[in-house]
Design a protein around this motif. Structure first.
Motif, PDB file in Angstrom:
ATOM      1  N   SER A 189      -6.235   5.625  -8.281  1.00 18.15           N
ATOM      2  CA  SER A 189      -6.799   4.174  -8.489  1.00 18.15           C
ATOM      3  C   SER A 189      -5.615   3.212  -7.840  1.00 18.15           C
ATOM      4  CB  SER A 189      -7.238   3.804  -9.711  1.00 18.15           C
ATOM      5  OG  SER A 189      -6.238   3.598 -10.749  1.00 18.15           O
ATOM      6  N   VAL A 190      -4.457   3.927  -8.045  1.00 19.91           N
ATOM      7  CA  VAL A 190      -3.128   2.557  -7.654  1.00 19.91           C
ATOM      8  C   VAL A 190      -3.321   2.496  -6.192  1.00 19.91           C
ATOM      9  CG1 VAL A 190      -1.668   3.531  -9.635  1.00 19.91           C
ATOM     10  CG2 VAL A 190      -1.671   4.893  -7.560  1.00 19.91           C
ATOM     11  N   LEU A 191      -3.718   3.438  -5.421  1.00 12.88           N
ATOM     12  CA  LEU A 191      -3.852   3.132  -4.002  1.00 12.88           C
ATOM     13  C   LEU A 191      -4.714   1.992  -3.711  1.00 12.88           C
ATOM     14  CD1 LEU A 191      -4.001   6.810  -2.688  1.00 12.88           C
ATOM     15  CD2 LEU A 191      -2.354   5.481  -2.846  1.00 12.88           C
ATOM     16  N   PHE A 192      -5.932   2.104  -4.230  1.00 14.60           N
ATOM     17  CA  PHE A 192      -6.869   0.976  -4.009  1.00 14.60           C
ATOM     18  C   PHE A 192      -6.208  -0.271  -4.639  1.00 14.60           C
ATOM     19  CE2 PHE A 192     -10.516  -2.134  -4.858  1.00 14.60           C
ATOM     20  CZ  PHE A 192     -11.002  -2.181  -3.635  1.00 14.60           C
ATOM     21  N   SER A 193      -5.438  -0.513  -5.697  1.00 13.57           N
ATOM     22  CA  SER A 193      -4.921  -1.623  -6.195  1.00 13.57           C
ATOM     23  C   SER A 193      -3.824  -1.965  -5.252  1.00 13.57           C
ATOM     24  CB  SER A 193      -4.293  -1.144  -7.580  1.00 13.57           C
ATOM     25  OG  SER A 193      -5.186  -0.676  -8.599  1.00 13.57           O
TER      26      SER A 193
ATOM     27  N   ASP B 113      -8.818  -5.058 -11.564  1.00 15.74           N
ATOM     28  CA  ASP B 113      -8.592  -4.446 -13.001  1.00 15.74           C
ATOM     29  C   ASP B 113      -9.959  -4.821 -13.930  1.00 15.74           C
ATOM     30  OD1 ASP B 113      -6.177  -3.568 -12.273  1.00 15.74           O
ATOM     31  OD2 ASP B 113      -5.028  -4.920 -13.546  1.00 15.74           O
ATOM     32  N   SER B 114     -10.539  -5.867 -13.557  1.00 14.37           N
ATOM     33  CA  SER B 114     -11.738  -6.498 -14.337  1.00 14.37           C
ATOM     34  C   SER B 114     -12.907  -6.277 -14.020  1.00 14.37           C
ATOM     35  CB  SER B 114     -11.473  -8.049 -14.360  1.00 14.37           C
ATOM     36  OG  SER B 114     -10.290  -8.677 -15.293  1.00 14.37           O
ATOM     37  N   PHE B 115     -13.141  -5.748 -12.768  1.00 17.69           N
ATOM     38  CA  PHE B 115     -14.543  -5.763 -12.222  1.00 17.69           C
ATOM     39  C   PHE B 115     -14.671  -4.485 -11.574  1.00 17.69           C
ATOM     40  CE2 PHE B 115     -13.873 -10.342 -12.675  1.00 17.69           C
ATOM     41  CZ  PHE B 115     -14.902 -10.362 -13.464  1.00 17.69           C
ATOM     42  N   ALA B 116     -13.428  -3.762 -11.059  1.00 16.44           N
ATOM     43  CA  ALA B 116     -13.827  -2.243 -10.376  1.00 16.44           C
ATOM     44  C   ALA B 116     -14.239  -1.489 -11.134  1.00 16.44           C
ATOM     45  CB  ALA B 116     -12.589  -2.194  -9.568  1.00 16.44           C
TER      46      ALA B 116
ATOM     47  N   GLU C  52       4.186   5.589  -5.811  1.00 14.11           N
ATOM     48  CA  GLU C  52       4.136   5.678  -7.221  1.00 14.11           C
ATOM     49  C   GLU C  52       3.136   6.958  -7.484  1.00 14.11           C
ATOM     50  OE1 GLU C  52       2.367   3.039 -11.073  1.00 14.11           O
ATOM     51  OE2 GLU C  52       2.035   2.468  -8.974  1.00 14.11           O
ATOM     52  N   LEU C  53       2.204   6.951  -6.641  1.00 10.64           N
ATOM     53  CA  LEU C  53       1.271   8.187  -7.205  1.00 10.64           C
ATOM     54  C   LEU C  53       1.653   9.456  -6.656  1.00 10.64           C
ATOM     55  CD1 LEU C  53      -1.837   9.208  -7.375  1.00 10.64           C
ATOM     56  CD2 LEU C  53      -2.215   8.942  -4.737  1.00 10.64           C
ATOM     57  N   ILE C  54       2.656   9.549  -5.835  1.00  8.99           N
ATOM     58  CA  ILE C  54       3.379  10.825  -5.373  1.00  8.99           C
ATOM     59  C   ILE C  54       4.230  10.925  -6.799  1.00  8.99           C
ATOM     60  CG2 ILE C  54       5.010  11.951  -4.117  1.00  8.99           C
ATOM     61  CD1 ILE C  54       3.616  10.509  -1.705  1.00  8.99           C
ATOM     62  N   MET C  55       5.092  10.068  -7.198  1.00  7.24           N
ATOM     63  CA  MET C  55       5.872  10.301  -8.138  1.00  7.24           C
ATOM     64  C   MET C  55       5.232  10.600  -9.764  1.00  7.24           C
ATOM     65  SD  MET C  55       9.122   7.687  -7.734  1.00  7.24           S
ATOM     66  CE  MET C  55       8.053   6.177  -6.928  1.00  7.24           C
ATOM     67  N   GLY C  56       3.950  10.419  -9.592  1.00  9.01           N
ATOM     68  CA  GLY C  56       3.207  10.510 -10.821  1.00  9.01           C
ATOM     69  C   GLY C  56       2.728   9.202 -11.573  1.00  9.01           C
ATOM     70  N   SER C  57       1.757   8.607 -11.039  1.00  5.19           N
ATOM     71  CA  SER C  57       1.361   7.516 -11.997  1.00  5.19           C
ATOM     72  C   SER C  57       0.376   7.745 -12.864  1.00  5.19           C
ATOM     73  CB  SER C  57       0.529   6.395 -10.814  1.00  5.19           C
ATOM     74  OG  SER C  57       0.072   5.448 -11.320  1.00  5.19           O
TER      75      SER C  57
ATOM     76  N   THR D  66       0.822  -1.243  -0.011  1.00  7.88           N
ATOM     77  CA  THR D  66      -0.178   0.043  -0.124  1.00  7.88           C
ATOM     78  C   THR D  66       1.091   1.294  -0.033  1.00  7.88           C
ATOM     79  OG1 THR D  66      -1.760  -1.338   1.167  1.00  7.88           O
ATOM     80  CG2 THR D  66      -1.668   1.153   1.313  1.00  7.88           C
ATOM     81  N   VAL D  67       1.833   1.198   0.687  1.00  4.14           N
ATOM     82  CA  VAL D  67       2.827   2.386   0.718  1.00  4.14           C
ATOM     83  C   VAL D  67       3.493   2.413  -0.683  1.00  4.14           C
ATOM     84  CG1 VAL D  67       4.926   3.634   2.229  1.00  4.14           C
ATOM     85  CG2 VAL D  67       3.051   2.376   3.345  1.00  4.14           C
ATOM     86  N   ALA D  68       4.025   1.367  -1.099  1.00  2.51           N
ATOM     87  CA  ALA D  68       4.652   1.453  -2.425  1.00  2.51           C
ATOM     88  C   ALA D  68       3.577   2.273  -3.387  1.00  2.51           C
ATOM     89  CB  ALA D  68       4.940  -0.041  -2.727  1.00  2.51           C
TER      90      ALA D  68
END
Length: 206
Positions: free
Chosen positions: A99-103, A143-146, A89-94, A83-85
């Motif tokens: 959505s990467v947080l939930f992923s 990825d398929s159902f959210a 990624e979000l902070i660096m610009g995903s 989760t922290v990773a």
């Protein structure tokens, strides 16, 4: 001290656990960001052949979950590191946005569940493969159902293929490679403060 107390103490996070988990997560965030750039380059040709094949490159986004648990061996390590990773990624610009947080959360949860099933007592190759596969399974489902899933428009058969591919990718890239990396780190002595310090000499299958 009772057996229950000993077990509880063994599961308690120390400052060194938190620090190393954070370092793994930070490194994981960099890996996530770089993996996303690489995925953007290789996805078009894979999509041209068969879109669900992109699931085969998903495993790189699950490395922190499995690696973090194999090293720290405490409840919550997989979930925390992944989760922290993702946050990093979000902070660096995903390119995938928030959505990467939930992923990251669901992928970490997938790996965490496997280690929890074995009461955080088994960290051999089969368990690492299962944890990676579970992280991949949760990734594929997300990825398929959210609602924000990028392949939500796939046909049912293609979704199933994608989920299978993400599970395979998770097992190999996140599971096997993290297990190999942990054994390598143990040989250097840098894991001397952790239960994983003897990882290099632990049985592969038991």
């Amino acid at each position: 001290m009772s057996t229950a107390a000993i077990k509880k103490t063994g599961y308690t996070w120390r400052i060194v656990d938190i620090v190393v988990a954070a370092l793994i997560a930070i490194a994981g965030g960099v890996i996530f960001w770089a993996w996303s750039q690489g995925a953007a380059a290789v996805s078009p040709p894979m999509n041209a052949v068969y879109p669900p094949l992109t699931g085969l490159i998903a495993g790189g986004w699950m490395i922190p979950a499995v690696l973090g648990m194999l090293i720290i061996r405490k409840p919550g390590a997989a979930l925390f590191c992944e989760t922290v990773a993702a946050m990093g990624e979000l902070i660096m610009g995903s390119p995938y946005g928030a959505s990467v947080l939930f992923s990251g959360f669901v992928q970490g949860l997938g790996a965490e569940i496997i280690f929890a099933i074995f009461v955080y007592k088994k960290f051999n190759l089969p368990i690492a493969l299962l944890a990676g596969a579970a992280a991949g399974l949760f990734c594929g489902l997300n990825d398929s159902f959210a609602p924000w899933g990028w392949n939500i428009a796939y046909a049912a058969g293609d979704k199933l293929a994608y989920i299978v591919f993400t599970a395979i990718s998770g097992a190999i890239i996140a599971g096997a490679l993290s297990w190999i990396a942990t054994r390598g780190l143990a040989r250097t002595g840098v894991l001397s403060s952790f239960a994983s310090r003897k990882a290099a000499s632990e049985p592969v299958f038991s």
